[in-house]
Scaffold this motif. Sequence first.
Motif, mmCIF file in Angstrom:
data_model
loop_
_atom_site.group_PDB
_atom_site.id
_atom_site.type_symbol
_atom_site.label_atom_id
_atom_site.label_comp_id
_atom_site.label_asym_id
_atom_site.label_seq_id
_atom_site.Cartn_x
_atom_site.Cartn_y
_atom_site.Cartn_z
ATOM 1 N N ASP A 1 49.938 -7.422 3.734
ATOM 2 C CA ASP A 1 48.445 -7.727 4.024
ATOM 3 C C ASP A 1 47.913 -6.063 4.729
ATOM 4 O O ASP A 1 48.148 -6.659 5.902
ATOM 5 N N MET A 2 47.489 -4.838 3.889
ATOM 6 C CA MET A 2 47.381 -3.676 4.419
ATOM 7 C C MET A 2 46.603 -3.903 5.967
ATOM 8 O O MET A 2 46.530 -3.429 6.211
ATOM 9 N N ASP A 3 45.525 -5.087 5.883
ATOM 10 C CA ASP A 3 44.464 -4.419 6.453
ATOM 11 C C ASP A 3 45.297 -5.097 7.944
ATOM 12 O O ASP A 3 45.014 -4.262 9.208
ATOM 13 N N ALA A 4 45.476 -5.758 7.874
ATOM 14 C CA ALA A 4 46.213 -6.413 9.606
ATOM 15 C C ALA A 4 47.597 -5.638 10.280
ATOM 16 O O ALA A 4 47.420 -5.295 11.055
ATOM 17 N N PHE A 5 47.955 -4.989 8.723
ATOM 18 C CA PHE A 5 49.432 -4.206 9.442
ATOM 19 C C PHE A 5 48.398 -2.667 9.893
ATOM 20 O O PHE A 5 49.171 -2.043 10.859
ATOM 21 N N GLY A 6 47.380 -2.610 9.398
ATOM 22 C CA GLY A 6 46.654 -0.615 9.648
ATOM 23 C C GLY A 6 46.300 -1.280 11.110
ATOM 24 O O GLY A 6 46.591 -0.365 12.087
ATOM 25 N N LYS A 7 46.025 -2.934 11.331
ATOM 26 C CA LYS A 7 45.294 -2.650 12.898
ATOM 27 C C LYS A 7 46.336 -3.167 13.854
ATOM 28 O O LYS A 7 46.443 -2.232 15.041
ATOM 29 N N VAL A 8 47.939 -3.419 13.214
ATOM 30 C CA VAL A 8 48.886 -3.196 14.121
ATOM 31 C C VAL A 8 49.195 -1.693 14.500
ATOM 32 O O VAL A 8 49.933 -1.369 15.924
ATOM 33 N N VAL A 9 49.466 -0.744 13.589
ATOM 34 C CA VAL A 9 49.582 0.644 13.235
ATOM 35 C C VAL A 9 48.691 1.339 14.532
ATOM 36 O O VAL A 9 48.953 1.947 14.890
ATOM 37 N N GLU A 10 47.562 0.395 14.348
ATOM 38 C CA GLU A 10 46.446 1.298 15.591
ATOM 39 C C GLU A 10 46.969 1.336 16.820
ATOM 40 O O GLU A 10 46.644 1.827 17.897
ATOM 41 N N ALA A 11 46.749 -0.559 17.258
ATOM 42 C CA ALA A 11 47.385 -0.960 18.048
ATOM 43 C C ALA A 11 48.648 -0.048 18.854
ATOM 44 O O ALA A 11 48.603 -0.048 20.545
ATOM 45 N N ALA A 12 49.686 0.404 17.760
ATOM 46 C CA ALA A 12 51.103 0.696 18.660
ATOM 47 C C ALA A 12 50.925 2.010 18.175
ATOM 48 O O ALA A 12 51.206 2.971 19.440
ATOM 49 N N ALA A 13 49.983 2.720 17.527
ATOM 50 C CA ALA A 13 49.208 4.292 17.314
ATOM 51 C C ALA A 13 48.741 4.366 19.521
ATOM 52 O O ALA A 13 49.534 5.405 19.804
ATOM 53 N N LYS A 14 48.351 3.772 19.692
ATOM 54 C CA LYS A 14 47.489 4.055 21.146
ATOM 55 C C LYS A 14 48.413 3.499 22.354
ATOM 56 O O LYS A 14 48.550 4.553 23.079
ATOM 57 N N ALA A 15 49.170 3.250 21.893
ATOM 58 C CA ALA A 15 50.033 2.388 22.825
ATOM 59 C C ALA A 15 51.195 3.320 22.787
ATOM 60 O O ALA A 15 51.731 4.598 23.953
ATOM 61 N N ALA A 16 51.760 4.697 21.790
ATOM 62 C CA ALA A 16 52.773 5.283 21.948
ATOM 63 C C ALA A 16 52.006 6.384 22.409
ATOM 64 O O ALA A 16 52.427 7.134 23.098
ATOM 65 N N LYS A 17 50.622 6.479 22.486
ATOM 66 C CA LYS A 17 50.111 8.493 22.875
ATOM 67 C C LYS A 17 49.684 7.786 24.321
ATOM 68 O O LYS A 17 50.080 8.659 25.146
ATOM 69 N N ALA A 18 50.217 6.393 24.681
ATOM 70 C CA ALA A 18 49.641 6.094 26.272
ATOM 71 C C ALA A 18 50.839 6.252 26.510
ATOM 72 O O ALA A 18 51.189 6.835 28.368
ATOM 73 N N ALA A 19 52.546 6.191 26.413
ATOM 74 C CA ALA A 19 53.233 5.705 26.753
ATOM 75 C C ALA A 19 54.180 8.171 26.818
ATOM 76 O O ALA A 19 54.591 7.888 27.837
ATOM 77 N N VAL A 20 52.994 8.607 25.965
ATOM 78 C CA VAL A 20 53.482 10.005 26.185
ATOM 79 C C VAL A 20 52.936 11.278 27.821
ATOM 80 O O VAL A 20 53.187 10.661 28.279
#
Length: 121
Positions: free
Chosen positions: A102-121
């Motif tokens: 399910d690439m769509d669901a994985f894409g949503k997980v990646v977006e959430a992870a990217a946002k959190a990674a930017k906020a952590a840096v």
Amino acid sequence: MPRVKNGVAHHARKKKIMKAAKGGFQARSKLYKAAKENVERGLAYAYRDRRKKKSDFRTLWITRINAAARMHGLSYSRFMQGLKAAGIELDRKALADLAVQDMDAFGKVVEAAAKAAKAAV
């Protein structure tokens, strides 16, 4: 005291080894000594590889996650860092399954992870 022979048990052990050696190449399936060595070696490999299988699957999952994360513009390490920061507790097996199925669901997980990674840096 009568003499005790062990022929029946010896024959049963031999039969067990020869049955396990079936399919071996030449002497390894025909001659007892070679067959016994072959079976013992096979059992040792089987024992070792039941443990190795776990690390092989982990490697496969990481490769799949990395490939899918890079398709969304994120490296594996940044993706995992983002997941931890976002508090998403999906294991690598589940993530790899999402990436493949399910690439769509994985894409949503990646977006959430990217946002959190930017906020952590």
